[in-house]
Design an enzyme around this catalytic site. Sequence first.
Site, mmCIF file in Angstrom:
data_model
loop_
_atom_site.group_PDB
_atom_site.id
_atom_site.type_symbol
_atom_site.label_atom_id
_atom_site.label_comp_id
_atom_site.label_asym_id
_atom_site.label_seq_id
_atom_site.Cartn_x
_atom_site.Cartn_y
_atom_site.Cartn_z
ATOM 1 N N THR A 42 0.992 -1.056 -0.073
ATOM 2 C CA THR A 42 -0.008 0.092 -0.031
ATOM 3 C C THR A 42 1.022 1.066 0.057
ATOM 4 O O THR A 42 1.992 1.359 0.553
ATOM 5 C CB THR A 42 -1.153 0.012 1.301
ATOM 6 O OG1 THR A 42 -0.126 0.290 2.388
ATOM 7 C CG2 THR A 42 -1.741 -1.285 1.234
ATOM 8 N N GLY A 44 1.228 3.842 1.901
ATOM 9 C CA GLY A 44 1.474 4.391 3.313
ATOM 10 C C GLY A 44 2.512 3.309 3.828
ATOM 11 O O GLY A 44 3.688 3.719 4.206
ATOM 12 N N CYS A 45 2.265 2.108 3.594
ATOM 13 C CA CYS A 45 3.274 1.045 4.227
ATOM 14 C C CYS A 45 4.602 1.055 3.319
ATOM 15 O O CYS A 45 5.484 0.661 3.754
ATOM 16 C CB CYS A 45 2.324 -0.248 3.806
ATOM 17 S SG CYS A 45 0.896 -0.507 4.978
ATOM 18 N N THR A 46 4.484 1.185 1.845
ATOM 19 C CA THR A 46 5.509 1.387 1.262
ATOM 20 C C THR A 46 6.522 2.559 1.564
ATOM 21 O O THR A 46 7.675 2.485 1.592
ATOM 22 C CB THR A 46 5.423 1.256 -0.401
ATOM 23 O OG1 THR A 46 4.490 0.168 -0.921
ATOM 24 C CG2 THR A 46 6.548 1.181 -1.054
#
Length: 165
Positions: A42, A44-46
Site C-alpha cells: 500500500t 503508506g506502508c511502502t
Amino acid sequence: MLQSGDIAPLFSLPDADMETFDLASVAGKHHLVLYFYPRDRTPGCTLQAADFSDREGEFARHGCIVVGVSPDDCMTHADFRDEEGLSIRLLSDPDKDVCKLYGVWRQKEVDGVNRMGVRRSTFIIDKQGTIRHTFYDVVPRGHAAAVFELVKKLESDNAESNRKK
C-alpha cells in the site's frame, strides 16, 4: 494499549526469509524499533518501509534495529522487500497474535464499513526490554526521521547513564 514504561511483550515471528526473529534475543544488545503496519504494497506502508530502510544504517550506528510486522505471509514480505529494495526485516503475523499482544489489532472504519485491521503503530524498546516511546495511528511521511531522533536521544541518555555508574 501499551504505554511508555511497560515491559515489551516477548514474541517470536518468521521474517521474509522464514528465519525466526525472537525479541528475547536482542535483549541487552540492541534497542528496537518495532512497527506495525496494515499490509505490504500500500502507498503508506511502502513509504514507511522505504524510509526505515533508508535510515537503517543510522539506526544501527545508535545500537538499534528496526523490524516491521504485518499479517502478510513470509512470501508476500519477500516479494515486497525485493520489489522495493527494502533492507529492514519484515515479520509475518498471519494469526495476528503479536498484533493482539501489542494491542494494535482493532476494529476500524474503512469507507464507512467497520472491519478488523492493524492500527499503524510504532514502539521504541530499549535494550532492557522497556517500551520507551509509543506511537499510535502513525502518519507514515516523516515518521522514520522522528523515530530516529528519539533513538539518538535514547542512546545518548543510555551512554550518559553508564558514565554515571
